[in-house]
Design an enzyme around this catalytic site. Sequence first.
Site, PDB file in Angstrom:
ATOM      1  N   TYR A  56     -28.981  27.219   0.848  1.00 20.75           N
ATOM      2  CA  TYR A  56     -29.754  27.019   1.832  1.00 20.75           C
ATOM      3  C   TYR A  56     -29.131  28.062   2.871  1.00 20.75           C
ATOM      4  CZ  TYR A  56     -32.877  24.853  -1.523  1.00 20.75           C
ATOM      5  OH  TYR A  56     -33.425  24.283  -2.258  1.00 20.75           O
ATOM      6  N   ARG A  59     -30.611  31.142   3.283  1.00 24.45           N
ATOM      7  CA  ARG A  59     -31.874  30.911   4.230  1.00 24.45           C
ATOM      8  C   ARG A  59     -31.663  30.794   5.454  1.00 24.45           C
ATOM      9  NH1 ARG A  59     -30.654  32.229   0.193  1.00 24.45           N
ATOM     10  NH2 ARG A  59     -30.897  34.320   1.199  1.00 24.45           N
ATOM     11  N   GLN A  89     -46.258  24.578   4.156  1.00 29.43           N
ATOM     12  CA  GLN A  89     -45.831  23.922   3.320  1.00 29.43           C
ATOM     13  C   GLN A  89     -43.960  24.599   2.885  1.00 29.43           C
ATOM     14  OE1 GLN A  89     -49.312  25.117   0.006  1.00 29.43           O
ATOM     15  NE2 GLN A  89     -47.910  24.551  -1.162  1.00 29.43           N
ATOM     16  N   HIS A 107     -42.694  19.863   2.691  1.00 26.18           N
ATOM     17  CA  HIS A 107     -41.643  20.152   2.088  1.00 26.18           C
ATOM     18  C   HIS A 107     -39.933  20.433   2.663  1.00 26.18           C
ATOM     19  CE1 HIS A 107     -44.614  22.436  -1.218  1.00 26.18           C
ATOM     20  NE2 HIS A 107     -44.677  21.248  -1.102  1.00 26.18           N
ATOM     21  N   GLY A 173     -52.107  31.976   3.068  1.00 21.70           N
ATOM     22  CA  GLY A 173     -50.797  32.059   2.437  1.00 21.70           C
ATOM     23  C   GLY A 173     -50.177  31.265   1.405  1.00 21.70           C
ATOM     24  N   THR A 174     -50.674  30.545   0.525  1.00 23.79           N
ATOM     25  CA  THR A 174     -50.722  29.735  -0.497  1.00 23.79           C
ATOM     26  C   THR A 174     -51.888  29.548  -1.068  1.00 23.79           C
ATOM     27  OG1 THR A 174     -50.886  27.152  -1.087  1.00 23.79           O
ATOM     28  CG2 THR A 174     -51.933  28.010   0.663  1.00 23.79           C
ATOM     29  N   SER A 175     -51.808  30.071  -2.912  1.00 22.30           N
ATOM     30  CA  SER A 175     -51.987  29.851  -3.867  1.00 22.30           C
ATOM     31  C   SER A 175     -52.696  29.175  -4.212  1.00 22.30           C
ATOM     32  CB  SER A 175     -51.642  31.013  -4.591  1.00 22.30           C
ATOM     33  OG  SER A 175     -50.534  30.433  -5.210  1.00 22.30           O
ATOM     34  N   ALA A 217     -52.033  37.777   6.454  1.00 22.76           N
ATOM     35  CA  ALA A 217     -52.379  36.189   6.910  1.00 22.76           C
ATOM     36  C   ALA A 217     -52.318  36.630   8.511  1.00 22.76           C
ATOM     37  CB  ALA A 217     -50.702  35.725   6.873  1.00 22.76           C
TER      38      ALA A 217
END
Length: 232
Positions: A56, A59, A89, A107, A173-175, A217
């Site tokens: 992280y 990231r 998310q 999240h 942008g999310t499945s 997007a």
Amino acid sequence: MSKKKHLVVLSGAGISAESGIKTFRDSGGLWEGHDVMEVASPEGWRINRPLVQDFYNQRRKQLLDCEPNEAHVILADLEKDFDVSIITQNVDDLHERAGSSQVIHLHGELKKAQSSLDPSLVYDLDHWEIKDGDKCEKGSQLRPHIVWFGEQVPKMEEAATIAAKADIFVVIGTSLQVYPAAGLVEYVAAETKIYVIDPKRSDVNFGRKVVHIIENATNGMKTLEKIIKSEN
């Protein structure tokens, strides 16, 4: 003056990917070369805390070099004409940096830390690194403020309440494969129009009529902006 319509947006990794932030679900469950359970679960934290912290930290460092893209900017600009609520998310801060004022992170947030014993103790980070020995006021080690697999999603109830009040609901942008976030669509009122922006047509059964905008997007947001402004 008429009241602004409530535009609720559920965003996922696909919108951040256009800013250079990698996703993991398109590459066999690997995230930056790691199995997601190694770096995104309480078990992973217990087994190899240094690996999780470093993951992280990297990231956060990567995020310093990323900027909001045009899709983020269009969403922020829509606040001029709509009451926009974003439920994301994503753990990055690109929506906020683009100018969106109402953002719920389901999240967690990459640029925050929390106590490893008391998740209610959350702290803003002004640097990219959490080090071993960095502790909260109760003396417990700080960990990433991320909702890992197997943990409760504390803001889910608030997000569901917002989704239920939408005049327009947008999925971008999310499945819709990650629960409980994917279940937010079920809270949207039957009369509310739903738009899904994705370069691949979603195979999710919404149980109702949905407008699919089969674009990435940025291009999808340009198309959506024209549609909803012409109808508003």
